[in-house]
Write an enzyme that holds these catalytic residues in place. Sequence first.
Site, PDB file in Angstrom:
ATOM      1  N   LEU A  68     -14.960  10.663  17.862  1.00 52.01           N
ATOM      2  CA  LEU A  68     -14.922   9.940  16.595  1.00 52.01           C
ATOM      3  C   LEU A  68     -16.250  10.188  15.894  1.00 52.01           C
ATOM      4  CD1 LEU A  68     -13.485   6.374  17.440  1.00 52.01           C
ATOM      5  CD2 LEU A  68     -12.295   8.246  16.308  1.00 52.01           C
ATOM      6  N   ASP A  69     -16.235  10.236  14.566  1.00 54.23           N
ATOM      7  CA  ASP A  69     -17.483  10.359  13.816  1.00 54.23           C
ATOM      8  C   ASP A  69     -18.421   9.218  14.202  1.00 54.23           C
ATOM      9  OD1 ASP A  69     -16.238  12.459  12.511  1.00 54.23           O
ATOM     10  OD2 ASP A  69     -15.717  11.261  10.733  1.00 54.23           O
ATOM     11  N   ARG A  70     -19.703   9.499  14.197  1.00 52.33           N
ATOM     12  CA  ARG A  70     -20.672   8.487  14.638  1.00 52.33           C
ATOM     13  C   ARG A  70     -20.555   7.155  13.880  1.00 52.33           C
ATOM     14  NH1 ARG A  70     -26.874   9.438  16.599  1.00 52.33           N
ATOM     15  NH2 ARG A  70     -27.067   7.397  17.592  1.00 52.33           N
ATOM     16  N   THR A  72     -18.052   5.766  12.648  1.00 51.18           N
ATOM     17  CA  THR A  72     -16.726   5.178  12.837  1.00 51.18           C
ATOM     18  C   THR A  72     -16.681   4.420  14.151  1.00 51.18           C
ATOM     19  OG1 THR A  72     -15.755   7.053  11.642  1.00 51.18           O
ATOM     20  CG2 THR A  72     -14.266   5.759  13.002  1.00 51.18           C
ATOM     21  N   HIS A 168     -13.194  15.043   9.318  1.00 51.92           N
ATOM     22  CA  HIS A 168     -13.354  14.021   8.286  1.00 51.92           C
ATOM     23  C   HIS A 168     -12.070  13.830   7.456  1.00 51.92           C
ATOM     24  CE1 HIS A 168     -18.079  14.279   8.065  1.00 51.92           C
ATOM     25  NE2 HIS A 168     -17.612  13.980   9.269  1.00 51.92           N
TER      26      HIS A 168
END
Length: 233
Positions: A68-70, A72, A168
Amino acid sequence: MVKKIISNKNNLQVLHEDNHIIVVNKRSGDIVQGDKTGDKPLSEVVKEYIAEKHNKPGAVYLGVVHRLDRPTSGIVVFARTSKALPRLNALFANKEAQKTYWAVVKGCPPKKHDNLTHWLKRNPKQNKSYAYTNEVPDSKKAVLEYQLIKKLDNYCLLEIDLHTGRHHQIRSQLSSIGCIIKGDLKYGANRSNKDGSIHLHARKLTFVHPVKKEPISVTAPPPSDPIWNDCLI
């Protein structure tokens, strides 16, 4: 900037654990795998948790299945055995895991429910993906389905089901229809969240256990802040 709360072996939010897998609720400050920042990744935190809980001497095996994106938050699955890892990898690669996200956005979508299809082109230097309505060179097709599930005073809560897994993807696609995720400066938010998070949360994951072959459905509570708390009322 408010200090980020990051996970450690004592405050790790474990949602499901058995001999083959462990599922955790990632905080927005956590990074799943090590990168150039040098910050301790969530994978190492989970190893420390397993080593202490199960009194394991030596190295702990842990396989990273997805990320997961940081900024998020939400569900991340790790493999605890070498038997489970390739099966989980195949399950995610074949889109056999159903991922549901929550996003708090500024600007409600034109429809309460819709499917969005774009062509995303990644810019590695900017670490950003641009959404196009038609195919362009080096772009990848991105499809998601959203549902408006709640209107807040200044925001809307969307539930999103991903049909593809692009860089993204949710952030870029929602921004392209004027639904900018709260705190997401990269995709058009006017201001950041004080702790550096964005209001995007991996809420639910449903899949078949890679070894036991039993269905598993995990739901992660969102972070505790006034906006997320309003979503749960």
